[in-house]
Design a protein around this motif. Structure first.
Motif, short mmCIF file in Angstrom:
data_model
loop_
_atom_site.label_atom_id
_atom_site.label_comp_id
_atom_site.label_asym_id
_atom_site.label_seq_id
_atom_site.Cartn_x
_atom_site.Cartn_y
_atom_site.Cartn_z
N THR A 100 0.84 -1.19 0.00
CA THR A 100 0.00 0.00 0.00
C THR A 100 0.87 1.25 0.00
OG1 THR A 100 -1.75 -1.17 1.19
CG2 THR A 100 -1.80 1.24 1.23
N ILE A 101 0.60 2.14 -0.96
CA ILE A 101 1.33 3.41 -1.05
C ILE A 101 0.58 4.50 -0.30
CG2 ILE A 101 2.29 5.14 -2.61
CD1 ILE A 101 2.55 2.99 -4.71
N PHE A 102 -0.70 4.66 -0.63
CA PHE A 102 -1.56 5.62 0.07
C PHE A 102 -3.00 5.20 -0.15
CE2 PHE A 102 -0.25 7.39 -4.04
CZ PHE A 102 -1.47 7.52 -4.69
N PHE A 103 -3.92 5.90 0.53
CA PHE A 103 -5.34 5.59 0.45
C PHE A 103 -6.08 6.72 -0.26
CE2 PHE A 103 -3.98 2.91 3.91
CZ PHE A 103 -4.73 1.75 3.75
N VAL A 104 -7.21 6.35 -0.87
CA VAL A 104 -8.11 7.31 -1.52
C VAL A 104 -9.43 7.26 -0.76
CG1 VAL A 104 -9.30 7.97 -3.63
CG2 VAL A 104 -6.98 7.00 -3.74
N TYR A 105 -9.89 8.46 -0.32
CA TYR A 105 -11.09 8.52 0.51
C TYR A 105 -12.27 9.22 -0.17
CZ TYR A 105 -7.87 7.27 4.28
OH TYR A 105 -6.94 6.63 5.05
N THR A 106 -12.00 10.11 -1.10
CA THR A 106 -13.07 10.96 -1.66
C THR A 106 -13.26 10.66 -3.13
OG1 THR A 106 -11.51 12.73 -2.21
CG2 THR A 106 -12.51 12.77 -0.01
N LYS A 107 -14.43 10.99 -3.60
CA LYS A 107 -14.71 10.84 -5.02
C LYS A 107 -14.32 12.12 -5.75
CE LYS A 107 -18.75 11.24 -6.66
NZ LYS A 107 -20.15 11.02 -7.05
N PHE A 108 -14.17 11.97 -7.05
CA PHE A 108 -13.85 13.13 -7.89
C PHE A 108 -14.62 13.01 -9.19
CE2 PHE A 108 -11.22 15.29 -11.11
CZ PHE A 108 -11.25 16.56 -10.58
N GLY A 109 -15.52 13.96 -9.40
CA GLY A 109 -16.36 13.90 -10.58
C GLY A 109 -17.21 12.65 -10.54
N PRO A 110 -17.24 11.89 -11.63
CA PRO A 110 -18.06 10.66 -11.66
C PRO A 110 -17.37 9.47 -11.04
CG PRO A 110 -17.06 11.01 -13.80
CD PRO A 110 -16.66 12.19 -12.97
N PHE A 111 -16.11 9.61 -10.62
CA PHE A 111 -15.34 8.46 -10.14
C PHE A 111 -15.46 8.35 -8.61
CE2 PHE A 111 -13.17 9.82 -14.02
CZ PHE A 111 -13.22 8.65 -14.76
N ARG A 112 -15.82 7.16 -8.18
CA ARG A 112 -15.89 6.88 -6.75
C ARG A 112 -14.48 6.61 -6.21
NH1 ARG A 112 -19.96 2.00 -6.74
NH2 ARG A 112 -18.58 1.49 -8.49
N PRO A 113 -14.29 6.65 -4.90
CA PRO A 113 -12.95 6.41 -4.34
C PRO A 113 -12.36 5.07 -4.76
CG PRO A 113 -14.39 7.31 -2.65
CD PRO A 113 -15.26 7.05 -3.84
N GLN A 114 -13.20 4.02 -4.80
CA GLN A 114 -12.70 2.71 -5.19
C GLN A 114 -12.20 2.72 -6.63
OE1 GLN A 114 -15.66 -0.31 -4.77
NE2 GLN A 114 -14.27 -1.99 -5.28
N GLU A 115 -12.94 3.37 -7.53
CA GLU A 115 -12.53 3.42 -8.93
C GLU A 115 -11.26 4.25 -9.09
OE1 GLU A 115 -15.99 5.02 -10.69
OE2 GLU A 115 -17.06 3.11 -10.79
N ARG A 116 -11.15 5.34 -8.34
CA ARG A 116 -9.94 6.16 -8.41
C ARG A 116 -8.71 5.36 -7.96
NH1 ARG A 116 -10.38 11.56 -5.25
NH2 ARG A 116 -8.43 11.93 -6.39
N ALA A 117 -8.86 4.59 -6.86
CA ALA A 117 -7.73 3.79 -6.38
C ALA A 117 -7.33 2.71 -7.39
CB ALA A 117 -8.10 3.14 -5.04
N GLN A 118 -8.32 2.07 -8.03
CA GLN A 118 -8.01 1.04 -9.02
C GLN A 118 -7.32 1.63 -10.24
OE1 GLN A 118 -11.75 -0.86 -9.83
NE2 GLN A 118 -11.69 -2.15 -7.98
N LEU A 119 -7.80 2.76 -10.72
CA LEU A 119 -7.17 3.39 -11.89
C LEU A 119 -5.73 3.80 -11.58
CD1 LEU A 119 -10.13 5.60 -13.22
CD2 LEU A 119 -9.15 3.57 -14.29
N THR A 120 -5.50 4.41 -10.43
CA THR A 120 -4.14 4.83 -10.07
C THR A 120 -3.23 3.62 -9.92
OG1 THR A 120 -5.05 6.76 -8.92
CG2 THR A 120 -2.78 6.16 -8.43
N THR A 121 -3.74 2.53 -9.33
CA THR A 121 -2.93 1.31 -9.16
C THR A 121 -2.54 0.74 -10.52
OG1 THR A 121 -4.04 0.80 -7.07
CG2 THR A 121 -2.92 -1.01 -8.18
N SER A 122 -3.49 0.64 -11.45
CA SER A 122 -3.17 0.08 -12.77
C SER A 122 -2.16 0.94 -13.51
CB SER A 122 -4.46 -0.06 -13.59
OG SER A 122 -5.06 1.21 -13.79
#
Length: 634
Positions: free
Chosen positions: A131-153
């Motif tokens: 784990t590098i860091f955590f994502v807690y908030t959404k941004f635009g249409p992206f939920r926190p889970q989707e943001r974390a998955q996109l950044t990881t990939s």
């Protein structure tokens, strides 16, 4: 040959580990939620949804204020210096108002975010499981889970870039976010809410994420470089070489020990006896020692393999999880055991204190028991012979109470299995010892009834003998023939008991025997003869004096009962024998016949019923006197 098979097994494991490490592609880890204090209930969920909606409204107001601030700044720049002072002052006033509103909005947003921190989930950005860091908030249409998955990939793709340059990872501010970009690709967009969540500014949070991503990518590429592979292969060969020589010398050591045992078995092994039975002779001892030596050799080799495998697996990054798992198989149980022992120490000290206290209580009760038994302490109505059984009863009660006090502190006492076993044992004891319990109760009753004590001559039912042992379960009697008879206490309680020794030391035991004499002998003479026979027995007491009772006037004889006093209750058989001998001697010397119940005396022509040595000299049995009547006179 065992160590060769172990070496081949280790090599196969290492070959599989190397292939696993080289062929392993880092998967995209499933997002895992951050650790939360407690799951939200319905009330907390409503509060969470309410704060989220308020935060969205504040975001909408922030976007409007940002757009309006941009317009005011553009309009201020378009004004020429000094041409329109009123309009400029008006724009500056609106600008200050918007900035104040934006500051107030940020404070409200911070308060809402602080309330969200109690319930909101964080999703990790974790390439390769780290784990590098955590994502807690959404941004635009992206939920926190989707943001974390996109950044990881995106970070995983960046790790596969052989020409990665940390300097190319830059921060690009935009109107609403600070973008973390590598080339033309945006790895992450850091919003104002992200910065508020971490209590940092946007640029500070972006710098921190940049450093964390650079460190993760650099570490991954360093561990998967050709130089690293060569170093890992060299370390693996070194470990294998050390392991080979270790097994070789271990086998040599055990081989030398085996030779020493076989060469010196005559000196080291002398056999083992239990009394007269020989449990182990020299050969059996040698075989047992060789078996233990072989078992130790196998254990040492397997333990060496188990210790080498985690070392080798830890060399390759792809198999470090296997190494941790293997080490955990040993360390986790040991840690749990040590932690359980440490946590149990307070209860153990409590048990020790309880045991010490009850030990001194038992010592105090034992001292009181000894004083009562020896007669130094006298209690009214409490006899000295009650001291030992009463102490045993109190001792059992003290042990039972101590067990009740200690039971909650025993390890596992609160587990259902422990309680179930305790109940099961209680049922077994209750239903399996009903007869034993009846004997125990009977033993207690007999003790406090004082029916007999050790050494007393008693008659229990049809058994006559001396009491040699009294327990809570049985009573043991030794007869005059040295037969030891064990009688359950419940049987003793169910039958009558005659105690010959209770009154013998004080009042004297009355022994009695009966003889039958014909009516032709004067009763005074019979009394004198019987009393003389009793006086010739040493154990018969002169005071109280013996006495004779005439117990019956039967058809052919008179029954005379001789009663004598003695304190030797345990010598009744010998005393009766001496008494009967003396009675025979006295009556024979006096010429008095002892007629048994069915003895008929036909004196004319019959031998007298007296032994020859007691007869006068020249005695001859009289013949029948037959008288014929005289013939009548003619």
């Amino acid at each position: 040959m065992l160590y060769r098979y172990c070496c081949w097994l280790l090599c196969l494991c290492l070959l599989g580990a190397g292939r696993l490490a080289s062929a392993q592609t880092p998967p995209v880890p499933a997002p895992a939620p951050a650790v939360l204090p407690t799951p939200p209930d319905s009330t907390q969920t409503q509060a969470l949804n309410s704060d989220t909606r308020r935060l969205r409204r504040l975001d909408s107001l922030r976007l409007q204020n940002t757009s309006r601030l941009a317009q005011l700044q553009q309009e201020l720049l378009s004004l020429k210096d000094g041409q329109n002072r009123p309009r400029e002052r008006e724009l500056l006033a609106q600008l200050r108002t918007l900035r104040g509103a934006d500051s107030l909005r940020r404070e409200r947003a911070r308060a809402y975010i602080d309330s969200l921190k109690r319930f909101a989930k964080g999703y990790p950005v974790a390439p390769n499981g780290d784990t590098i860091f955590f994502v807690y908030t959404k941004f635009g249409p992206f939920r926190p889970q989707e943001r974390a998955q996109l950044t990881t990939s995106k970070i995983l793709k960046l790790e596969q870039n052989a020409f990665f340059r940390p300097d190319s990872l830059r921060l690009v501010p935009s109107e609403q976010t600070v973008d973390l970009m590598y080339g033309e690709q945006v790895l992450q967009s850091i919003s104002d809410n992200d910065a508020l969540w971490e209590n940092l500014r946007q640029d500070s949070l972006a710098q921190r994420h940049r450093r964390q991503i650079i460190r993760a990518v650099t570490t991954y590429q360093n561990t998967h470089s050709l130089q690293t592979y060569l170093r890992e292969a060299g370390l693996t060969l070194l470990v294998l070489l050390v392991f080979y020589f270790l097994l070789r010398y271990v086998n040599k050591l055990f081989g030398w020990l085996r030779q020493q045992l076989e060469a010196r078995h005559d000196t080291w092994f002398t056999g083992l006896k239990l009394g007269n039975y020989e449990l182990f002779n020299e050969r059996r001892q040698l075989k047992a020692a060789l078996f233990v030596l072989t078992l130790l050799r196998v254990i040492v080799i397997l333990l060496s393999v188990y210790l080498v495998l985690p070392i080798v697996f830890s060399i390759f990054p792809g198999t470090q999880g296997i190494a941790d798992t293997l080490v955990g198989y040993v360390l986790d149980p040991v840690r749990h055991i040590l932690q359980a022992i440490w946590n149990y120490l307070p209860k153990l000290f409590t048990i020790i204190v309880i045991v010490v206290v009850f030990r001194y209580v038992l010592k105090f009760l034992h001292s009181i028991k000894e004083e009562i038994r020896l007669g130094n302490l006298t209690l009214e109505g409490f006899y000295p012979e009650w001291a030992n059984p009463t102490y045993q009863i109190v001792r059992v009660l003290v042990f039972a109470f101590a067990l009740i006090v200690i039971f909650p502190y025993l390890p596992g006492s609160d587990s259902p299995v422990f309680q179930g076993v305790s109940v099961f044992l209680g049922f077994l004891f209750t239903f399996g010892s009903s007869g034993s319990l009846s004997n125990v109760v009977a033993g207690l009753v007999l003790t406090y009834m004082r029916a007999f004590k050790i050494g007393d001559r008693v008659k229990i039912g049809d058994v006559t003998g001396d009491i040699v042992e009294k327990t809570l379960l049985v009573t043991r009697v030794r007869t005059i023939k040295n037969e030891e008879i064990t009688i359950p206490n419940s049987s003793v309680m169910g039958s009558y008991t005659t105690n010959y020794s209770t009154a013998a030391p004080t009042l004297g035991l009355i022994m009695h025997t009966t003889v039958t004499i014909g009516y032709d002998v004067p009763w005074k003479q019979v009394h004198a003869l019987l009393l003389a026979a009793a006086a010739a027995v040493p154990e018969v007491l002169p005071d109280p004096a013996p006495f004779v009772l005439q117990t019956g006037l039967d058809d052919f004889y008179v029954s005379y009962q001789l009663n004598v006093y003695t304190r030797a209750a345990d010598k009744q058989a010998g005393l009766y024998s001496q008494l009967h001998q003396n009675i025979q001697d006295q009556f024979n010397e006096s010429g008095v016949e002892i007629l048994s119940p069915h003895y008929r005396a036909a004196r004319d022509g019959n031998q007298i019923a007296v032994p020859p040595q007691y007869l006068p000299k020249g005695y001859a049995a009289p013949s029948f006197r037959v008288e014929r009547p005289e013939p009548p006179a003619s």
